[in-house]
Scaffold this motif. Structure first.
Motif, PDB file in Angstrom:
ATOM      1  N   ARG A 195      -0.758  19.065 -16.942  1.00 60.79           N
ATOM      2  CA  ARG A 195      -1.302  19.881 -17.927  1.00 60.79           C
ATOM      3  C   ARG A 195      -0.673  20.868 -18.062  1.00 60.79           C
ATOM      4  O   ARG A 195      -0.768  21.817 -18.926  1.00 60.79           O
ATOM      5  N   ASP A 196       0.158  21.733 -16.559  1.00 58.16           N
ATOM      6  CA  ASP A 196       1.405  22.725 -16.965  1.00 58.16           C
ATOM      7  C   ASP A 196       2.363  22.673 -18.451  1.00 58.16           C
ATOM      8  O   ASP A 196       2.601  23.061 -19.451  1.00 58.16           O
ATOM      9  N   ALA A 197       2.494  21.251 -17.993  1.00 58.34           N
ATOM     10  CA  ALA A 197       3.651  20.637 -19.371  1.00 58.34           C
ATOM     11  C   ALA A 197       2.951  20.475 -20.549  1.00 58.34           C
ATOM     12  O   ALA A 197       4.075  20.087 -21.698  1.00 58.34           O
ATOM     13  N   GLY A 198       1.223  20.929 -20.192  1.00 51.66           N
ATOM     14  CA  GLY A 198       1.122  20.684 -21.782  1.00 51.66           C
ATOM     15  C   GLY A 198       0.946  18.671 -22.160  1.00 51.66           C
ATOM     16  O   GLY A 198       1.520  17.697 -23.994  1.00 51.66           O
ATOM     17  N   ALA A 199       1.710  17.379 -21.512  1.00 54.22           N
ATOM     18  CA  ALA A 199       1.954  16.257 -21.577  1.00 54.22           C
ATOM     19  C   ALA A 199       0.947  15.905 -22.642  1.00 54.22           C
ATOM     20  O   ALA A 199      -0.354  16.008 -21.639  1.00 54.22           O
ATOM     21  N   GLN A 200       0.549  14.731 -23.360  1.00 52.25           N
ATOM     22  CA  GLN A 200       0.115  13.958 -23.343  1.00 52.25           C
ATOM     23  C   GLN A 200       0.083  12.580 -23.407  1.00 52.25           C
ATOM     24  O   GLN A 200      -1.125  12.302 -22.946  1.00 52.25           O
ATOM     25  N   GLU A 201       1.113  12.191 -24.940  1.00 48.23           N
ATOM     26  CA  GLU A 201       1.636  10.683 -24.109  1.00 48.23           C
ATOM     27  C   GLU A 201       3.573  10.621 -23.336  1.00 48.23           C
ATOM     28  O   GLU A 201       3.911  10.726 -23.545  1.00 48.23           O
ATOM     29  N   GLY A 202       3.285   9.942 -22.596  1.00 52.27           N
ATOM     30  CA  GLY A 202       4.485   9.175 -21.888  1.00 52.27           C
ATOM     31  C   GLY A 202       4.599   9.439 -20.846  1.00 52.27           C
ATOM     32  O   GLY A 202       3.800   8.289 -20.445  1.00 52.27           O
ATOM     33  N   ALA A 203       5.430   9.422 -19.545  1.00 53.94           N
ATOM     34  CA  ALA A 203       5.397   8.828 -18.452  1.00 53.94           C
ATOM     35  C   ALA A 203       6.112  10.088 -17.749  1.00 53.94           C
ATOM     36  O   ALA A 203       7.135  11.169 -17.982  1.00 53.94           O
ATOM     37  N   LEU A 204       5.369   9.791 -16.537  1.00 51.05           N
ATOM     38  CA  LEU A 204       5.773  10.819 -15.398  1.00 51.05           C
ATOM     39  C   LEU A 204       6.952  10.353 -14.554  1.00 51.05           C
ATOM     40  O   LEU A 204       6.371   8.793 -14.109  1.00 51.05           O
TER      41      LEU A 204
ATOM     42  N   VAL B 215       4.504   6.968 -13.564  1.00 49.75           N
ATOM     43  CA  VAL B 215       3.813   7.010 -13.916  1.00 49.75           C
ATOM     44  C   VAL B 215       2.540   7.327 -15.466  1.00 49.75           C
ATOM     45  O   VAL B 215       3.436   8.307 -15.658  1.00 49.75           O
ATOM     46  N   PRO B 216       2.272   6.301 -16.330  1.00 48.21           N
ATOM     47  CA  PRO B 216       2.006   7.011 -17.125  1.00 48.21           C
ATOM     48  C   PRO B 216       1.454   7.451 -17.306  1.00 48.21           C
ATOM     49  O   PRO B 216       0.477   7.998 -16.780  1.00 48.21           O
ATOM     50  N   VAL B 217       1.261   8.666 -18.071  1.00 42.74           N
ATOM     51  CA  VAL B 217       0.807   9.516 -19.459  1.00 42.74           C
ATOM     52  C   VAL B 217       0.142   9.322 -20.335  1.00 42.74           C
ATOM     53  O   VAL B 217       0.607   9.175 -21.697  1.00 42.74           O
ATOM     54  N   LEU B 218      -1.530   8.883 -20.348  1.00 41.96           N
ATOM     55  CA  LEU B 218      -1.790   9.088 -21.849  1.00 41.96           C
ATOM     56  C   LEU B 218      -3.504   9.904 -21.719  1.00 41.96           C
ATOM     57  O   LEU B 218      -4.474  10.479 -20.857  1.00 41.96           O
ATOM     58  N   GLU B 219      -2.999  10.330 -22.894  1.00 44.05           N
ATOM     59  CA  GLU B 219      -4.254  11.770 -23.666  1.00 44.05           C
ATOM     60  C   GLU B 219      -4.110  12.483 -22.633  1.00 44.05           C
ATOM     61  O   GLU B 219      -5.315  13.599 -22.665  1.00 44.05           O
ATOM     62  N   GLY B 220      -3.445  13.311 -21.819  1.00 43.45           N
ATOM     63  CA  GLY B 220      -2.704  14.760 -21.190  1.00 43.45           C
ATOM     64  C   GLY B 220      -3.816  14.034 -20.044  1.00 43.45           C
ATOM     65  O   GLY B 220      -3.318  14.884 -18.999  1.00 43.45           O
TER      66      GLY B 220
END
Length: 156
Positions: free
Chosen positions: A46-55, A119-124
């Motif tokens: 959340r703090d990273a503003g992540a929307q779509e990508g990979a962690l 871990v995939p990040v999907l829609e934040g």
């Protein structure tokens, strides 16, 4: 030949990895066992503003590890610790015992588990399953200060 009807797949999505955000998570363990990191990792996303990508998560130690496991029934975690103890028991005649009798078994347990996770990040959100959580597994009996590198790459 078409795939069986019991399998379905969503439409592919394309993301340009325009953002890379990193952080160092420091965890004080209480000795051998599991520490649930899921809430803190979700906060990083959340703090990273992540929307779509990979962690990517990477633990900077050789006697502790990372895993994704069930978060509903604590007996699963107890049974996993029992299984790891049976696979790499203390007092089995290990030649490396400079740091104590639990050190070599801890190295073996780390090798059997994981030092990094993806871990995939999907829609934040972390794309974990309903009963999944991300854990740091301490393989030593004594408490330790552990460091986990968190890195998100994707679109924010």
């Amino acid at each position: 030949m078409s795939p069986p009807k019991s399998i379905s797949r969503s439409a592919p999505s394309t993301v340009t990895a325009a953002t890379i955000v990193s952080s160092l998570l420091t965890v004080q363990t209480h000795g051998a066992g599991f520490t649930d990191l899921t809430a803190e990792i979700a906060r990083f996303v959340r703090d990273a503003g992540a929307q779509e990508g990979a962690l990517t998560l990477f633990i900077r130690h050789t006697s502790a590890s990372l895993t994704i496991q069930e978060n509903a029934d604590p007996s699963v975690l107890n049974d996993l610790m029992t299984a790891l103890g049976r696979l790499a028991p203390e007092g089995a005649g290990w030649s490396h015992d400079t740091e104590g009798p639990d050190d070599m078994p801890a190295h073996i347990k780390t090798m059997l588990t994981a030092t990094s996770l993806h871990v995939p990040v999907l829609e934040g959100e972390l794309a974990l399953g309903t009963w999944q959580a991300i854990y740091l597994v301490e393989h030593r009996r004594a408490p330790h200060r552990r460091e986990v590198v968190l890195q998100f790459a994707g679109q924010s």
